[in-house]
Design an enzyme around this catalytic site. Structure first.
Site, PDB file in Angstrom:
ATOM      1  N   HIS A 130      45.491 151.997  52.038  1.00  0.00           N
ATOM      2  CA  HIS A 130      46.506 152.487  51.105  1.00  0.00           C
ATOM      3  C   HIS A 130      47.718 152.929  51.930  1.00  0.00           C
ATOM      4  O   HIS A 130      47.576 153.332  53.086  1.00  0.00           O
ATOM      5  CB  HIS A 130      45.897 153.680  50.353  1.00  0.00           C
ATOM      6  CG  HIS A 130      46.708 154.211  49.228  1.00  0.00           C
ATOM      7  ND1 HIS A 130      47.781 155.060  49.417  1.00  0.00           N
ATOM      8  CD2 HIS A 130      46.600 154.045  47.891  1.00  0.00           C
ATOM      9  CE1 HIS A 130      48.286 155.390  48.232  1.00  0.00           C
ATOM     10  NE2 HIS A 130      47.592 154.787  47.285  1.00  0.00           N
ATOM     11  N   ASP A 207      39.489 157.840  54.475  1.00  0.00           N
ATOM     12  CA  ASP A 207      40.209 158.121  53.229  1.00  0.00           C
ATOM     13  C   ASP A 207      39.215 157.936  52.077  1.00  0.00           C
ATOM     14  O   ASP A 207      38.877 156.812  51.709  1.00  0.00           O
ATOM     15  CB  ASP A 207      41.392 157.145  53.137  1.00  0.00           C
ATOM     16  CG  ASP A 207      42.044 157.125  51.764  1.00  0.00           C
ATOM     17  OD1 ASP A 207      41.532 157.773  50.828  1.00  0.00           O
ATOM     18  OD2 ASP A 207      43.070 156.426  51.631  1.00  0.00           O
ATOM     19  N   GLN A 210      38.940 157.160  46.745  1.00  0.00           N
ATOM     20  CA  GLN A 210      38.252 156.392  45.701  1.00  0.00           C
ATOM     21  C   GLN A 210      36.733 156.483  45.832  1.00  0.00           C
ATOM     22  O   GLN A 210      36.010 155.753  45.143  1.00  0.00           O
ATOM     23  CB  GLN A 210      38.687 154.911  45.750  1.00  0.00           C
ATOM     24  CG  GLN A 210      40.158 154.669  45.538  1.00  0.00           C
ATOM     25  CD  GLN A 210      40.633 155.026  44.126  1.00  0.00           C
ATOM     26  OE1 GLN A 210      39.824 155.236  43.209  1.00  0.00           O
ATOM     27  NE2 GLN A 210      41.938 155.106  43.941  1.00  0.00           N
ATOM     28  N   LYS A 233      41.726 162.549  40.974  1.00  0.00           N
ATOM     29  CA  LYS A 233      40.973 161.305  40.768  1.00  0.00           C
ATOM     30  C   LYS A 233      39.509 161.583  40.478  1.00  0.00           C
ATOM     31  O   LYS A 233      38.686 160.672  40.432  1.00  0.00           O
ATOM     32  CB  LYS A 233      41.090 160.413  42.007  1.00  0.00           C
ATOM     33  CG  LYS A 233      42.509 159.885  42.269  1.00  0.00           C
ATOM     34  CD  LYS A 233      42.526 159.006  43.487  1.00  0.00           C
ATOM     35  CE  LYS A 233      43.921 158.720  44.010  1.00  0.00           C
ATOM     36  NZ  LYS A 233      44.734 157.873  43.167  1.00  0.00           N
ATOM     37  N   CYS A 373      50.086 150.474  45.926  1.00  0.00           N
ATOM     38  CA  CYS A 373      50.299 151.095  47.251  1.00  0.00           C
ATOM     39  C   CYS A 373      49.537 150.368  48.351  1.00  0.00           C
ATOM     40  O   CYS A 373      49.074 150.981  49.326  1.00  0.00           O
ATOM     41  CB  CYS A 373      49.947 152.574  47.256  1.00  0.00           C
ATOM     42  SG  CYS A 373      50.973 153.565  46.187  1.00  0.00           S
TER      43      CYS A 373
HETATM   44  C1  LIG Z   1      42.444 154.749  48.602  1.00  0.00           C
HETATM   45  C2  LIG Z   1      43.537 155.716  48.307  1.00  0.00           C
HETATM   46  N1  LIG Z   1      44.025 156.485  49.272  1.00  0.00           N
HETATM   47  C3  LIG Z   1      44.987 157.374  49.061  1.00  0.00           C
HETATM   48  C4  LIG Z   1      45.538 157.530  47.820  1.00  0.00           C
HETATM   49  C5  LIG Z   1      46.615 158.532  47.623  1.00  0.00           C
HETATM   50  O1  LIG Z   1      46.189 159.547  46.794  1.00  0.00           O
HETATM   51  P1  LIG Z   1      47.208 160.684  46.369  1.00  0.00           P
HETATM   52  O2  LIG Z   1      48.316 159.975  45.629  1.00  0.00           O
HETATM   53  O3  LIG Z   1      46.431 161.590  45.506  1.00  0.00           O
HETATM   54  O4  LIG Z   1      47.688 161.309  47.617  1.00  0.00           O
HETATM   55  C6  LIG Z   1      45.085 156.742  46.765  1.00  0.00           C
HETATM   56  C7  LIG Z   1      45.698 156.842  45.429  1.00  0.00           C
HETATM   57  O5  LIG Z   1      45.749 155.919  44.676  1.00  0.00           O
HETATM   58  C8  LIG Z   1      44.056 155.817  47.010  1.00  0.00           C
HETATM   59  O6  LIG Z   1      43.583 155.036  46.040  1.00  0.00           O
END
Ligand SMILES: Cc1ncc(COP(=O)(O)O)c(C=O)c1O
Length: 415
Positions: A130, A207, A210, A233, A373
């Site tokens: 991401h 990370d 998800q 989420k 993203c």
């Molecule tokens: C895999 C992953 N990492 C990071 C993020 C970023 O999350 P946040 O917008 O809550 O910082 C997302 C959000 O869609 C995501 O799906």
């Protein structure tokens, strides 16, 4: 997973806890399939935050009055609850509250990366990162002179672990990898990646944005040095995220934000830093959100993380099979199974993903369209955008049928 397990989740009762699911648009009931972006919020979370504002709203760590004491205890204990939830045996010292996953990535990138990296060092990411991780480490690479490398994905959307073993070397200082891809749905073998990183004395950042919402996660077992996720989420509020970090590493790191609360002693010349985790939580923190996050964790654990995982797997399998049967649809990511999470990214031939999402919206079906993203990953897939249906505890197979029927409408409109 069997139908029996899916029924065991009691989706009907779960749905009653989410008032927003009753909303209708154009006379049709909302079908919310944008859960990878943000999940909906159940009554217990809304009530817990409301109780906080009605009963014990005050700043934390600062007052000796009753309200401040109550708020401080709730806020501090929220760290303990999160630690317990993700299996961080070091307790609250290893749990830093941030704004979201993105800020957790930036905290480590700034506080560790800028200080520790230099020319000759390498940062290893995956091709499915991401932007929260990819852009952050890319910039830290540019600022420090460290090189950034990417672990390839194969044609099925899985990580090429042989390539990982090739490019993670003694020059690698940081491996940052997504646990579950928000675009492909791939569940990555993160423990294996962490092992490879540690074999080369590199740190590993996972990370979990998800992953934590929909499967049991044990950070001690994964053994990552850092692990991050977002409250919004996982049926929790916006505005709060979590950075887990191993205590010794967090101790050794410089602060990220300076200001009140993160110090012990300040003179006109010098300051010393507070204990963990407060050293990384400058200023007035997300108190109501921490209370809401605890309520979300309680709510999810009451349902059972393993049952949530099974429910998502079942829905993802059902959606995948429906969509895969359509010759006009291209699906991204692995086939259903234990290494695919609860989302399906796809494109309908001849219809731009944005148009598809717009037609879905006419049917009150909320999906996501765009690059999610992950622009470099979309470049690799050879598409500018994709549509994504993502599921959570309150979704049903009937809602996936609605999705499929809305796709049929879109095809007819664009035929
Ligand atoms: C895999 C992953 N990492 C990071 C993020 C970023 O999350 P946040 O917008 O809550 O910082 C997302 C959000 O869609 C995501 O799906």
């Amino acid at each position: 997973m069997s139908q029996q397990n899916l029924e065991a989740l009691d989706v009907g009762t779960i749905r009653e806890a989410f008032p927003i699911l009753q909303r209708e648009f154009n006379g049709e009931q909302l079908v919310y399939l944008d859960n990878a972006a943000t999940t909906q919020t159940p009554d217990p979370v809304i009530d817990a935050m409301s109780d906080y504002y009605r009963e014990y709203n005050a700043n934390v760590h600062r007052g000796i009055h009753h309200l401040s004491q109550e708020a401080s205890i709730a806020y501090e204990e929220a760290h303990d609850r999160v630690a317990e939830f993700i299996g961080a045996s070091g307790g609250r010292e290893e749990i830093v509250f941030t704004k979201n996953t993105t800020e957790a990535e930036n905290l480590v990138a700034y506080a560790w990366g800028l200080n520790e990296l230099g020319p000759g060092d390498e940062i290893v990411l995956t091709e499915m990162e991401h932007h929260a991780s990819l852009v952050t480490w890319q910039q830290i690479g540019k600022r420090t002179g460290a090189d950034v490398k990417y672990i390839r994905i194969d044609d099925d959307g899985r990580l090429d672990m042989d390539h990982a073993a090739d490019i993670i070397t003694d020059d690698t200082a940081m491996v940052s990898a997504v646990h579950v891809s928000n675009t492909l749905g791939t569940v990555n073998p993160v423990s294996d990646l962490v092992d490879i990183a540690h074999d080369h004395d590199a740190l590993a950042f996972i990370d979990g944005a998800q992953a934590v919402p929909n499967r049991p996660v044990d950070v001690d077992a994964i053994d990552a040095d850092f692990y991050a996720f977002s409250g919004h989420k996982m049926a929790g509020p916006t505005g709060i995220g979590v950075l887990y970090g191993k205590q010794a590493i967090l101790e050794a790191m410089q602060p990220y934000l300076y200001g009140g609360d993160m110090i012990t002693k300040v003179t006109y010349e010098e300051s010393t830093w507070n204990d963990l985790p407060w050293k990384f939580e400058a200023g007035t923190p997300q108190i109501a959100e921490a209370v809401g996050l605890v309520a979300a964790i309680d709510y999810l654990e009451d349902i059972g993380m393993d049952r949530i995982e099974a429910h998502e797997e079942e829905l993802a399998r059902y959606a995948y099979e429906q969509l895969a049967a359509d010759p006009d649809i291209e699906i991204y990511g692995p086939e259903p199974g234990p290494d695919r999470g609860g989302l399906v990214g796809f494109n309908l031939t001849g219809v731009h993903a944005h148009d598809l999402a717009s037609i879905m919206n006419d049917h009150a079906v909320a999906i996501r369209a765009g690059d999610h993203c992950t622009q470099p990953l979309h470049d690799k897939l050879g598409v500018a955008a994709s549509a994504r249906a993502s599921f959570y505890i309150y979704n049903t197979k009937a809602e996936i049928d609605e999705l499929v029927s809305a796709i049929d409408d879109a095809r007819q409109l664009f035929a």
